[in-house]
Design a protein around this motif. Structure first.
Motif, mmCIF file in Angstrom:
data_model
loop_
_atom_site.group_PDB
_atom_site.id
_atom_site.type_symbol
_atom_site.label_atom_id
_atom_site.label_comp_id
_atom_site.label_asym_id
_atom_site.label_seq_id
_atom_site.Cartn_x
_atom_site.Cartn_y
_atom_site.Cartn_z
ATOM 1 N N LEU A 353 0.864 -1.078 0.111
ATOM 2 C CA LEU A 353 -0.030 -0.008 0.006
ATOM 3 C C LEU A 353 0.968 1.391 0.013
ATOM 4 C CD1 LEU A 353 -2.856 -0.721 2.274
ATOM 5 C CD2 LEU A 353 -3.059 0.173 0.069
ATOM 6 N N ARG A 354 1.868 1.159 0.518
ATOM 7 C CA ARG A 354 2.925 2.448 0.661
ATOM 8 C C ARG A 354 3.258 2.811 -0.792
ATOM 9 N NH1 ARG A 354 4.698 3.433 5.708
ATOM 10 N NH2 ARG A 354 4.732 1.940 7.096
ATOM 11 N N ALA A 355 3.599 1.792 -1.428
ATOM 12 C CA ALA A 355 3.952 2.230 -3.103
ATOM 13 C C ALA A 355 2.972 2.792 -3.764
ATOM 14 C CB ALA A 355 4.339 0.904 -3.699
ATOM 15 N N SER A 356 1.651 2.627 -3.537
ATOM 16 C CA SER A 356 0.471 3.029 -4.284
ATOM 17 C C SER A 356 0.233 4.666 -3.760
ATOM 18 C CB SER A 356 -1.029 2.136 -3.622
ATOM 19 O OG SER A 356 -0.724 0.749 -3.911
ATOM 20 N N PHE A 357 0.537 4.960 -2.609
ATOM 21 C CA PHE A 357 0.528 6.412 -2.282
ATOM 22 C C PHE A 357 1.741 7.250 -2.959
ATOM 23 C CE2 PHE A 357 -2.319 4.489 1.007
ATOM 24 C CZ PHE A 357 -3.437 5.581 1.093
ATOM 25 N N TYR A 358 2.786 6.499 -3.180
ATOM 26 C CA TYR A 358 3.701 7.029 -3.788
ATOM 27 C C TYR A 358 3.430 7.416 -5.306
ATOM 28 C CZ TYR A 358 6.693 5.231 0.100
ATOM 29 O OH TYR A 358 7.154 5.177 1.266
ATOM 30 N N VAL A 359 2.700 6.281 -5.816
ATOM 31 C CA VAL A 359 2.335 6.560 -7.322
ATOM 32 C C VAL A 359 1.395 7.787 -7.416
ATOM 33 C CG1 VAL A 359 1.125 5.474 -9.057
ATOM 34 C CG2 VAL A 359 2.931 4.244 -7.930
ATOM 35 N N ILE A 360 0.354 7.890 -6.518
ATOM 36 C CA ILE A 360 -0.615 8.747 -6.715
ATOM 37 C C ILE A 360 0.063 10.246 -6.227
ATOM 38 C CG2 ILE A 360 -2.808 9.931 -5.762
ATOM 39 C CD1 ILE A 360 -2.792 7.150 -7.403
ATOM 40 N N GLY A 361 1.064 10.185 -5.432
ATOM 41 C CA GLY A 361 1.867 11.667 -5.189
ATOM 42 C C GLY A 361 2.519 12.090 -6.203
ATOM 43 N N ALA A 362 3.263 11.111 -6.870
ATOM 44 C CA ALA A 362 4.165 11.361 -8.104
ATOM 45 C C ALA A 362 3.275 12.073 -9.155
ATOM 46 C CB ALA A 362 4.818 10.200 -8.456
ATOM 47 N N THR A 363 2.044 11.492 -9.399
ATOM 48 C CA THR A 363 0.983 11.965 -10.304
ATOM 49 C C THR A 363 0.724 13.304 -10.218
ATOM 50 O OG1 THR A 363 0.174 9.660 -10.610
ATOM 51 C CG2 THR A 363 -1.282 11.378 -11.383
ATOM 52 N N MET A 364 0.462 13.765 -8.941
ATOM 53 C CA MET A 364 -0.001 15.064 -8.661
ATOM 54 C C MET A 364 1.082 16.161 -9.045
ATOM 55 S SD MET A 364 -3.141 15.049 -7.997
ATOM 56 C CE MET A 364 -3.014 16.877 -7.432
ATOM 57 N N LEU A 365 2.549 15.859 -8.455
ATOM 58 C CA LEU A 365 3.435 16.521 -9.091
ATOM 59 C C LEU A 365 3.795 16.560 -10.574
ATOM 60 C CD1 LEU A 365 6.207 15.198 -6.277
ATOM 61 C CD2 LEU A 365 4.785 17.174 -6.316
ATOM 62 N N VAL A 366 3.633 15.747 -11.320
ATOM 63 C CA VAL A 366 3.520 15.781 -12.647
ATOM 64 C C VAL A 366 2.296 16.794 -13.196
ATOM 65 C CG1 VAL A 366 3.074 14.572 -14.996
ATOM 66 C CG2 VAL A 366 4.524 13.517 -13.063
ATOM 67 N N VAL A 367 1.270 16.624 -12.612
ATOM 68 C CA VAL A 367 0.167 17.611 -13.081
ATOM 69 C C VAL A 367 0.792 19.283 -12.855
ATOM 70 C CG1 VAL A 367 -2.037 18.725 -12.502
ATOM 71 C CG2 VAL A 367 -1.528 16.108 -12.737
ATOM 72 N N ALA A 368 1.263 19.308 -11.716
ATOM 73 C CA ALA A 368 1.828 20.768 -11.585
ATOM 74 C C ALA A 368 2.863 21.031 -12.508
ATOM 75 C CB ALA A 368 2.578 20.720 -10.165
ATOM 76 N N ALA A 369 3.610 20.389 -12.754
ATOM 77 C CA ALA A 369 4.934 20.578 -13.646
ATOM 78 C C ALA A 369 4.576 20.396 -15.360
ATOM 79 C CB ALA A 369 6.155 19.459 -13.339
ATOM 80 N N VAL A 370 3.675 19.899 -15.637
ATOM 81 C CA VAL A 370 3.175 19.543 -17.261
ATOM 82 C C VAL A 370 1.820 20.164 -17.471
ATOM 83 C CG1 VAL A 370 3.374 17.871 -19.106
ATOM 84 C CG2 VAL A 370 4.943 17.869 -17.242
ATOM 85 N N LEU A 371 0.850 19.181 -16.998
ATOM 86 C CA LEU A 371 -0.477 19.572 -17.217
ATOM 87 C C LEU A 371 -1.035 20.930 -17.051
ATOM 88 C CD1 LEU A 371 -2.650 17.910 -18.862
ATOM 89 C CD2 LEU A 371 -3.547 17.102 -16.703
ATOM 90 N N LEU A 372 -0.970 21.660 -16.086
ATOM 91 C CA LEU A 372 -1.376 22.682 -15.823
ATOM 92 C C LEU A 372 -0.754 23.880 -16.332
ATOM 93 C CD1 LEU A 372 -2.065 22.330 -11.814
ATOM 94 C CD2 LEU A 372 -3.783 22.874 -13.609
ATOM 95 N N PRO A 373 0.361 23.808 -16.836
ATOM 96 C CA PRO A 373 1.076 24.890 -17.619
ATOM 97 C C PRO A 373 0.648 24.764 -19.109
ATOM 98 C CG PRO A 373 2.875 24.046 -16.049
ATOM 99 C CD PRO A 373 1.792 23.185 -15.652
#
Length: 387
Positions: A353-373
């Motif tokens: 389960l720890r790895a699952s939360f890592y994946v979702i957290g990384a997804t939010m960082l990608v959104v901030a860096a790529v999708l929102l701009p």
């Protein structure tokens, strides 16, 4: 007085969001016991929730047609099927009945969610006020309170069926506020709206998807993470989704009361970074207090991204396209409840389960860096004449 006027202007949507929050909190806070009741592993459990999420995804794309067929009663009908699905999930002793029950519950709440968001967008247009964060904030607040109540009920020995029946009684009392006004819909709004900026709407929908993925992952799996990974009890497990929802309520209501005039795109980028860090912290937590801090931080971060994105979608299109645009953006966004169980369930089964939360957290960082701009450039290029 201004807050009271905002509450009154969106009263129908507020009632719907409160009810949806109560329903899903009642399920999420009981997920460990329902999962044990049907006796399946993480991967299969993720598949069952995936079946339910299919109902939400289909319902959201079809919500304009449901409104056309049923009219002002469509919101109440959606909520009725949500209640029915959750009560059936409390009775289920086998996995496939749970899948069918969640299909009903998610389908009903999906229709209600799209119609409630469209109602908020209409109220924003009529009042000139930003109301999305207020409405989504009430959802989070009722979710937090309901999750705590469910945790207390579990500690007192009540089972899923009794808790869902109690939820149904509370929800039924709020349904009297949910009759919608009759509105004329142009024919193109039902299926395809000619002239609507699909690219802008769909990229906005992907932003909503990422935000709701962070929300759904924590709401649906935080209790399981607390109880199984960190050894917490039922009340401690229920506190996981409750703290996430409390953080979301604080973020959304605070943004409504104090965030007027803040650049929405900058707020979404900062909030996505906060959500990524918080969810990563929750996954790495060695103790319950650290996990709770991660859920609270994640809730604060993810809180405003979805509502602000839906609000921008509604503002970027003409009034005749608004329901269709909200339906499509919300439909894409709620694919999070389609993808989330796959990501969380199968990553948890393979890597924990720890790895699952890592994946979702990384997804939010990608959104901030790529999708929102990227979306910011698309919105900046849309002129008043194009609307």
């Amino acid at each position: 007085m201004r807050l009271w006027n905002d509450l009154y202007a969106s009263r129908r949507a507020l009632a719907a969001f409160a009810v949806i929050g109560i329903g899903w909190a009642s399920f999420s806070a009981q997920m460990p016991v329902i999962k044990a009741q049907v006796g399946v592993g993480d991967g299969f459990w993720g598949t069952l929730i995936l079946i339910g999420s299919t109902g939400a995804l289909m319902a959201m794309w079809l919500a304009p047609l449901v409104y056309r067929w049923i009219g002002s009663w469509s919101l109440i009908v959606g909520i009725f099927f949500m209640i029915l699905g959750f009560v059936l999930s409390g009775l289920a002793q086998g996995p496939w009945l749970v899948g069918f029950a969640l299909f009903l519950a998610a389908g009903g709440s999906g229709v209600a969610d799209v119609l409630a968001n469209a109602e908020v967008s209409e109220a924003e247009s009529e009042t000139g006020r930003s109301l999305m964060n207020l409405n989504h904030g009430l959802f989070s607040l009722t979710y937090a309170v309901a999750a705590i109540c469910v945790g207390a009920a579990r500690e007192a020995g009540f089972g899923p069926f009794e808790i869902f029946v109690g939820m149904g009684v509370v929800v039924a009392a709020l349904m009297i506020w949910m009759k919608l006004p009759e509105r004329e819909l142009p024919d193109e709004d039902a299926v395809s709206a000619t002239g609507m900026p699909y690219g802008l709407v769909w990229v906005g929908g992907l932003v909503v998807l990422a935000a709701f993925l962070g929300e759904a992952a924590s709401e649906g799996w935080s209790a399981l993470h607390v109880e199984r990974t960190l050894g917490g009890g039922p009340a401690q497990g229920a506190l996981g989704p409750a703290l996430l929802a409390a953080g979301m309520a604080v973020g959304r209501l605070g943004a409504h009361l104090f965030g007027t005039g803040w650049p929405p795109m900058r707020v979404m980028i900062l909030a996505s970074c906060m959500a990524g860090i918080g969810l990563g912290l929750a996954g790495a937590a060695p103790t319950l207090p650290v996990a709770y801090a991660g859920f609270l931080l994640g809730g604060l971060g993810v809180s405003v991204v979805g509502p602000l994105a839906l609000g921008l979608v509604g503002q970027a299109v003409s009034p005749r396209h608004r329901l269709a645009a909200i339906s499509q953006a919300a439909g894409l966004g709620y694919a999070a409840f389609f993808l989330g169980p796959v990501v969380m369930g199968y990553v948890a089964e393979g890597y924990g389960l720890r790895a699952s939360f890592y994946v979702i957290g990384a997804t939010m960082l990608v959104v901030a860096a790529v999708l929102l701009p990227l979306w910011a450039r698309m919105l900046a290029g849309r002129t008043v004449e194009e609307r």
